[in-house]
Design an enzyme around this catalytic site. Structure first.
Site, short mmCIF file in Angstrom:
data_model
loop_
_atom_site.label_atom_id
_atom_site.label_comp_id
_atom_site.label_asym_id
_atom_site.label_seq_id
_atom_site.Cartn_x
_atom_site.Cartn_y
_atom_site.Cartn_z
N LYS A 63 0.93 -1.28 -0.07
CA LYS A 63 -0.03 0.00 0.01
C LYS A 63 1.10 1.26 0.06
CE LYS A 63 -2.23 -1.13 3.75
NZ LYS A 63 -1.65 -2.62 3.84
N MET A 80 -6.69 -5.16 16.86
CA MET A 80 -8.23 -5.32 16.85
C MET A 80 -8.59 -6.34 17.59
SD MET A 80 -9.19 -2.19 15.66
CE MET A 80 -7.38 -1.84 16.38
N CYS A 127 -11.85 1.54 16.88
CA CYS A 127 -10.50 0.68 16.87
C CYS A 127 -9.21 0.67 17.99
CB CYS A 127 -9.72 1.05 15.31
SG CYS A 127 -8.93 2.80 15.56
N MET A 128 -9.45 1.50 18.79
CA MET A 128 -8.31 1.65 19.63
C MET A 128 -9.18 2.10 21.21
SD MET A 128 -7.40 4.89 20.39
CE MET A 128 -8.77 5.88 20.14
N GLY A 151 -4.45 1.11 14.16
CA GLY A 151 -4.83 0.92 12.58
C GLY A 151 -4.85 2.16 11.86
N GLN A 152 -4.87 3.35 12.49
CA GLN A 152 -4.91 4.43 11.92
C GLN A 152 -3.79 5.39 12.05
OE1 GLN A 152 -9.18 6.36 11.01
NE2 GLN A 152 -9.45 5.33 13.27
#
Length: 806
Positions: A95, A354, A179-180, A391-392
Site C-alpha cells: 500500500k 483489533m 478501533c483503539m 490501525g490509523q
C-alpha cells in the site's frame, strides 16, 4: 473508474526501475541508525529527472512509515521508502509504495454538493458554510461532529476547540472509538495514563514475540518484516500466534494456538495463575512496583484494591485443564505459553491490535496482558514488554493525545473534572463555565441518536471517515437515517462513499500531501510534513473548513466563537502581529496555520508528561517519540521507553521504574484480575456460525483510497467469505459461489473462498470489510465494552447459505 499514478514527462520504466534500485541501495547503506543532515533531502534520493523529493509519513496505518514523495509539474510522480527513517528503514508495504495514487482517482470530489429536491447539486463554498452555520445555530445542542484517527493533529485540535470551547458541547467523537478505545482504557486502568511505554525497538531485541489475536503480517507488514528479517540474519526469534483463524502471520509462527472467541481472557488468567502457583513471578518487581485490583460494584476503571493473596485466590479456577476446555487449546500448549513468561532470561514482546480491542471485554483483556508482563517482570527492558498497535495514522496523535473524544479534553484531561475544565478555560481565555461537564455521546450512541426521530441529534458533520461502511449494524446505526425526518448529514471527504450516499451536504477535502500535516503513530512518534501539491478543483483543508464555519457562526452572532475579551477563537497573526483572516481561503496559506494550532496545543501535553516536540524540530526530523525534552546543551531528546530510569527524563534518579501517573498515587502500576465472561452473542441452532471481520494486506479500512489504486484493486478486487472446507461441503458451496451471510441484524451476499489466504476453523466465517459493494457491517453486532464503548467486530452469530437456496 480510476486512473494510474500520473506519469511524469520524461520518466519511463527504466527511470522508475533505476529509482527503485537506488532507493533500495540507499536503505541498505543507511542501516537502522543512519541519519541525514536534512531529513527532507536524504543522502541518496532516487535520481529522477526534474523530480523534487520531500518527506511525509505514509497516509495509511498507525505504523508511521516515512516516505519520500517525488513531485514534478505539480503532481506526485514517485514514491520511495525513506532510507533514513527509523520506523521503516527504506521499506514500505504494498500500500505504501502506491500511496501517491490515492490522490488521483477519477471520481475525486472537487466541489461542494448540496441536496436540493432529492438531488445533489453544486453550490459555492459560501453557501455551503452558511448552510452548516445556520443548521448549528438553530440548535447547537443537537449538533455533533464525528471525526477520525486520520485527522491531523491540528485538524483534530481545531475540531475540539470549535466544539468544546465554541459550542460548549461535547458531542464530538472519532471513528477511533471503533478501533483503539479499549487500548486506551487498558492503559489508563493499568498505568493511570494512556499510550504505550515501549517502542518498536523491542521488535529488534525480543527473543519471543507473541501475537494476541492480531495478524501483523498483513496489518502491519513493515513492523512484521523487522521480526522476520532478523531470522534472515541468523538471529533466533520465536513467534507465537494466538489466533482464532490461521493467517499469514501463522505461516511464520513457531507455535500457533487456535482459541475459541473471547477465551483470551481465560488464557491470560491461566498464565498469571501459573506464575503465582509456581512462584515464577518476579517477586522483587511486584514488591516494588505493583498493586492489585479487581472489578468494583458498580464497575469503574479504578476498581477495588485487593491483596496479593486475594488476587491469587481469584486466579485459582483458571487451571490449564479448565482453560483448555474453554479455549480449545491443549493444556500442554497452554503450559508452553506460560513457560515463556516464566523464563526471565528471555525478552518477551506482546503485540495486539483489533483482536483485543474490538471486544466486549476489551478493557479487561488489555489489562490482563499488561498484568501478565508486570507480574512476570517482562516489562521495561529492550525487547521485554507489551505493545499495542493502532490501525490509523494518527489515532494516537490526534484522538488520544489531543482528546477528540466525547469525554475528553487535550493532554489527558477529561470534561468531568472541574480542575481540568478550569485549566482549559484559563488557557483559552474563556469565561468560567463555558466548558460543558457532561460527556457527549460515544460513537454507537451518537449514531443511534442521529438515526432516530426520537434522538437528540439532528445535524451531524462527518470528517475524514466513512461510517456508512465502518459502523457496526449499519442498518440501525446508519441506513435508518434515510427514514428519519429533518436529519441533516454533512460529509467532508475526498471520494464518494457509502456515507456520502446519504449526505445532505458534501464538502470536498484536501488529502495527505495536498495540505500541511502532523500525525502521531503507535510508538508515540510525532511526524510533520508540508504541502507538496495542490488539491484538485475547490477541495480544501479540513481544518480550514472547521475554522470557516466557526467564523460564519461568529458573523451570525454566536458569541461562543470568541473568548472573554471578544477575540475570535482561531485568531491568527503574522510575524508582524497583524491578524490574518485565515477563514478566507485566499488567505489560508499566508501563514502556517498548522504550526499555529500545533504550538497552541503543545503546552497542553505537559500535564501528563507527554511533551510533544516543537513544530520546528519536527520539520527537521523523521518523527520524534515523546516525551521530547531539551537537555542542558539545548538538544531536543526523544524517549524510547517510558517509566524507565535512564530513558524517561521524568523518572527520578534511583527509582529504576516509576509509574508517575499511577492510579494509586504511589508510583505503582496495577495488576488486574478480570474473570472470563462469554460473549453476548454465540452461535445457536438458528445462527450456527461465528463471523469475524477484518482487513487484508492490499486494502485499508473501507477501501475509499486503496480501491482507487489500480494495482491494489486488481490484486484483491472484491471482498469474499472464507469458509472451512467442511462447512462449505455441508452447504454445497465451492470457491466463487455466491453465499448469503445473515445475522439477526442484516445480511450480505458475496463470493465464497475455500482454502484461500486464511483458514478459519470449522464453524467460523471471515469477511474483510473494505468493499463497499459487500457491506458486511450490516451483519455485525454493536454490543460494546462497558468502559471503552468499543464495539466487537470479531464475533457474532450468523448463518450461511448458498445464494438462491432456501
Amino acid at each position: 473508474m480510476t486512473r494510474p499514478l500520473p506519469r511524469a514527462n520524461g520518466l519511463d520504466r527504466r527511470d522508475l526501475l533505476k529509482a527503485a534500485a537506488m532507493s533500495a541501495a540507499a536503505a541498505a547503506l543507511a542501516g537502522p541508525a543512519a541519519t541525514a543532515q536534512d531529513p527532507r533531502r536524504p543522502a541518496a534520493p532516487p535520481e529522477l529527472p526534474g523530480v523534487t523529493w520531500d518527506k511525509a509519513p505514509c497516509r495509511f496505518c498507525g505504523t508511521g512509515c516515512h516516505v519520500l514523495v517525488g513531485t514534478k509539474e505539480k503532481k506526485v510522480v514517485a514514491i520511495a521508502g525513506h532510507p533514513d527513517a527509523e520506523v521503516n528503514r527504506g521499506l514500505l508495504c504494498v500500500k505504501g509504495y502506491h500511496v501517491g495514487s490515492i490522490l488521483y482517482g477519477q471520481d475525486r470530489l472537487t466541489r461542494p454538493l448540496l441536496r436540493k429536491d432529492g438531488a445533489l447539486v453544486p453550490v459555492s463554498w459560501e453557501e455551503a458554510l452558511d448552510v452548516i452555520a445556520r443548521r448549528i445555530r438553530r440548535a447547537p445542542d443537537r449538533f455533533a461532529l464525528y471525526g477520525s484517527g486520520q485527522w491531523t493533529i491540528p485538524e483534530g485540535y481545531a475540531a475540539l476547540k470549535f466544539m468544546k470551547a465554541g459550542l460548549s458541547s461535547n458531542q464530538l467523537d472519532p471513528n477511533a472509538r471503533l478501533c483503539m478505545a479499549s487500548a486506551v482504557t487498558g492503559f489508563l486502568a493499568t498505568y493511570g495514563v494512556d499510550e504505550p511505554a515501549s517502542c518498536y525497538d523491542d521488535l529488534d531485541r525480543a527473543d519471543v514475540v507473541i501475537m494476541w489475536g492480531n495478524n501483523p503480517a498483513e496489518m502491519h507488514p513493515v513492523l512484521f518484516s523487522r521480526i522476520i528479517d532478523r531470522r534472515s540474519r541468523g538471529e533466533r526469534v520465536r513467534i507465537i500466534d494466538l489466533t482464532t483463524r490461521r493467517t499469514r502471520t501463522s505461516e511464520h509462527a513457531d507455535l500457533t494456538l487456535h482459541f475459541a472467541p473471547q477465551t483470551d481472557l481465560a488464557i491470560a488468567n491461566m498464565i498469571a495463575r501459573q506464575l503465582v502457583k509456581d512462584g515464577t513471578y518476579d517477586r522483587e518487581f511486584v514488591k516494588k512496583h505493583v498493586n492489585f485490583r479487581a472489578p468494583s460494584d458498580p464497575p469503574t476503571l479504578t476498581g477495588k484494591a485487593i491483596t496479593f493473596e486475594e488476587y491469587a485466590a481469584a486466579l485459582e479456577p483458571y487451571t490449564p485443564e479448565h482453560v483448555s476446555k474453554l479455549s480449545g487449546i491443549p493444556a500442554a500448549q497452554l503450559m508452553e505459553l506460560y513457560r515463556v513468561f516464566a523464563d526471565r532470561s528471555l525478552r518477551v514482546t506482546s503485540l495486539w491490535c483489533m483482536g483485543m480491542n474490538q471486544h466486549t471485554r476489551g478493557t479487561a483483556i488489555n489489562c490482563l496482558v499488561h498484568g501478565v508482563h508486570l507480574l512476570s517482570g517482562h516489562w521495561g527492558k529492550p525487547g521485554d514488554g507489551p505493545t499495542s498497535l493502532t490501525g490509523q495514522p494518527s489515532a494516537c496523535g490526534t484522538v488520544r493525545e489531543v482528546g477528540t473524544l466525547a469525554h475528553a479534553l487535550p493532554g489527558g484531561r477529561v470534561v468531568t473534572d472541574p480542575k481540568h475544565r478550569a485549566e482549559l478555560e484559563a488557557y483559552w481565555n474563556l469565561p468560567a463555565g463555558r466548558l460543558n461537564p457532561k460527556p457527549g455521546h460515544h460513537t454507537v450512541d451518537m449514531w443511534k441518536a442521529f438515526c432516530s426521530d426520537e434522538g437528540d441529534l439532528d445535524t451531524l458533520w462527518v470528517q475524514v471517515t466513512n461510517p456508512g461502511q465502518s459502523l457496526p449494524n449499519t442498518n440501525a446505526l446508519f441506513e435508518a437515517k434515510a427514514r428519519c425526518k429533518d436529519k441533516f448529514l454533512i460529509v467532508s471527504d475526498v471520494y464518494p462513499t457509502a456515507t456520502t450516499a446519504l449526505a445532505d451536504l458534501i464538502l470536498p477535502s484536501a488529502l495527505w500531501v495536498e495540505k500541511n500535516g502532523v500525525y502521531g503513530n503507535s510508538e508515540r512518534r510525532t511526524h510533520q510534513w508540508f504541502r507538496q501539491v495542490d488539491p484538485p478543483g475547490e477541495a480544501r483543508d479540513d481544518a480550514w473548513q472547521t475554522i470557516a464555519v466557526a467564523r460564519r457562526l461568529l458573523e451570525l452572532g454566536h458569541e461562543g466563537m470568541t473568548d472573554q475579551d471578544g477575540r475570535f477563537l482561531f485568531h491568527t497573526v503574522d510575524e508582524q502581529g497583524e491578524e490574518v483572516p485565515v477563514w478566507e481561503w485566499a488567505r489560508w496559506r499566508d501563514v502556517d496555520v498548522d504550526e499555529r494550532l500545533y504550538e497552541e496545543y503543545r503546552p497542553l501535553t505537559h500535564k501528563k508528561h507527554k511533551h510533544v516536540a516543537p513544530y520546528r524540530e519536527l520539520t527537521r526530523a523523521r518523527g520524534l517519540r515523546w516525551p521530547v525534552v531539551q537537555d542542558d546543551a539545548g538538544v531536543w531528546r526523544e524517549t524510547r521507553w517510558r517509566f524507565v530510569e535512564g530513558s524517561d527524563p521524568f523518572v527520578a534518579a534511583g527509582k529504576g521504574f516509576q509509574f508517575y501517573h499511577s492510579v494509586t498515587g504511589d508510583d505503582r502500576a496495577l495488576v488486574w484480575f478480570h474473570p472470563y465472561e462469554p460473549p453476548p452473542e454465540v452461535p445457536d441452532a438458528e445462527y450456527d456460525l461465528w463471523l469475524c471481520t477484518g482487513r487484508v494486506l492490499e486494502h485499508w479500512h473501507t477501501g475509499t483510497l486503496t480501491m482507487r489504486v489500480p494495482q491494489l484493486r486488481r490484486a484483491v478486487s472484491r471482498a469474499y467469505a472464507e469458509l472451512h472446507p467442511e462447512d462449505a461441503r455441508r452447504l454445497g458451496v465451492r470457491t466463487g459461489d455466491q453465499v448469503v451471510i445473515e445475522s439477526r441484524r442484516g445480511r450480505c451476499t458475496l463470493p465464497a473462498w475455500i482454502d484461500g489466504r486464511g483458514a478459519p476453523p470449522r464453524g467460523t466465517v471471515f469477511v474483510p470489510f473494505f468493499d463497499e459493494r459487500h457491506l458486511i457491517n450490516a451483519v455485525t453486532l454493536e454490543a460494546h465494552d462497558p468502559f471503552s464503548k468499543q464495539p466487537d467486530y470479531k464475533k457474532c452469530a450468523v448463518r450461511v447459505r448458498k445464494a438462491g437456496a432456501t
